[in-house]
Every structure is written in structure tokens, then in C-alpha cells.
Write a protein that holds these residues in place. Structure first.
Motif, PDB file in Angstrom:
ATOM      1  N   LEU A 280      -1.893   5.719   7.377  1.00 14.79           N
ATOM      2  CA  LEU A 280      -2.640   6.110   6.073  1.00 14.79           C
ATOM      3  C   LEU A 280      -4.191   6.032   6.439  1.00 14.79           C
ATOM      4  CD1 LEU A 280      -0.681   5.230   2.759  1.00 14.79           C
ATOM      5  CD2 LEU A 280      -0.783   7.431   4.279  1.00 14.79           C
ATOM      6  N   GLY A 281      -4.625   5.251   7.449  1.00 16.58           N
ATOM      7  CA  GLY A 281      -6.030   5.111   7.862  1.00 16.58           C
ATOM      8  C   GLY A 281      -6.712   4.257   6.894  1.00 16.58           C
ATOM      9  N   LYS A 282      -5.777   3.266   6.317  1.00 12.65           N
ATOM     10  CA  LYS A 282      -6.531   2.496   5.068  1.00 12.65           C
ATOM     11  C   LYS A 282      -6.416   0.908   5.552  1.00 12.65           C
ATOM     12  CE  LYS A 282      -6.664   5.566   2.173  1.00 12.65           C
ATOM     13  NZ  LYS A 282      -7.913   5.985   1.508  1.00 12.65           N
ATOM     14  N   GLU A 283      -7.439   0.016   4.929  1.00 10.78           N
ATOM     15  CA  GLU A 283      -7.378  -1.244   5.219  1.00 10.78           C
ATOM     16  C   GLU A 283      -6.061  -1.995   5.076  1.00 10.78           C
ATOM     17  OE1 GLU A 283     -10.827  -3.720   4.144  1.00 10.78           O
ATOM     18  OE2 GLU A 283     -11.789  -1.831   4.123  1.00 10.78           O
ATOM     19  N   ASP A 284      -5.495  -1.761   3.688  1.00 10.87           N
ATOM     20  CA  ASP A 284      -4.417  -2.410   3.358  1.00 10.87           C
ATOM     21  C   ASP A 284      -3.333  -1.452   2.597  1.00 10.87           C
ATOM     22  OD1 ASP A 284      -4.967  -5.056   3.828  1.00 10.87           O
ATOM     23  OD2 ASP A 284      -6.496  -4.967   2.241  1.00 10.87           O
ATOM     24  N   ALA A 285      -2.187  -1.960   2.572  1.00 13.56           N
ATOM     25  CA  ALA A 285      -1.041  -1.020   1.774  1.00 13.56           C
ATOM     26  C   ALA A 285      -0.273  -2.059   0.938  1.00 13.56           C
ATOM     27  CB  ALA A 285      -0.002  -0.195   2.512  1.00 13.56           C
TER      28      ALA A 285
ATOM     29  N   ALA B  12      -0.410   1.224   6.281  1.00 16.83           N
ATOM     30  CA  ALA B  12      -2.030   1.270   6.202  1.00 16.83           C
ATOM     31  C   ALA B  12      -2.410   1.837   7.485  1.00 16.83           C
ATOM     32  CB  ALA B  12      -2.442  -0.374   5.779  1.00 16.83           C
TER      33      ALA B  12
END
Length: 81
Positions: A67-72, A64
Motif C-alpha cells: 500500500l506504500g504506507k509506513e505501517d499496517a 504496508a
């Protein structure tokens, strides 16, 4: 050649008996894989239970962040079994 025409037992026997390969190396036996896995993780690592374990949680958090995301979320592929 189709899958019906391949003698998988003979192919596996030939691979086990071979010492040289064009790609990769000799396939490991289950025993060899387990020995390598035990040596790699040590004795202080506990199995991961989804939502309650460290290895998968750490993988999801690192992914995450990359990828610059909150969750993965990690989904294991059953194709390799």
C-alpha cells in the motif's frame, strides 16, 4: 424464509451428506481443517503473540509495503466464528 424458520441442524446434516455443490466443496470437519492446517504450516512455526510473533508481523509488513504506507495493522474478524 426467515432465520427463525430455518432448521440449521437439518441444513448442516444435508450439507455433510452431499457430494456435489454449486459453489465450493463440502464443508470440512474441524478434524479435517486441523489436519490440513498442520500439513500446511509444518512443525517449525510458532504461534504469533501480538507484537512478538512472525506471521502477523510479516503480513502487516507486506501489506504496508504493497500500500506504500509506513505501517499496517491486522484486525481479525470475529464475524466468522
Amino acid at each position: 424464509m426467515t432465520d427463525d424458520q430455518i432448521d440449521w441442524g437439518r441444513l448442516r446434516a444435508a450439507r455433510r451428506a452431499s457430494a456435489r455443490f454449486f459453489s465450493g466443496s463440502r464443508p470440512l470437519t474441524i478434524q479435517e481443517r486441523l489436519i490440513a492446517l498442520a500439513a500446511a504450516v509444518g512443525s517449525n512455526l510458532h504461534p504469533d503473540i501480538y507484537g512478538n510473533g512472525r506471521p502477523v508481523t510479516e503480513l502487516e509488513e507486506r501489506t504496508a509495503a504493497l500500500l506504500g504506507k509506513e505501517d499496517a495493522v491486522f484486525f481479525r474478524s470475529l464475524r466468522d466464528q
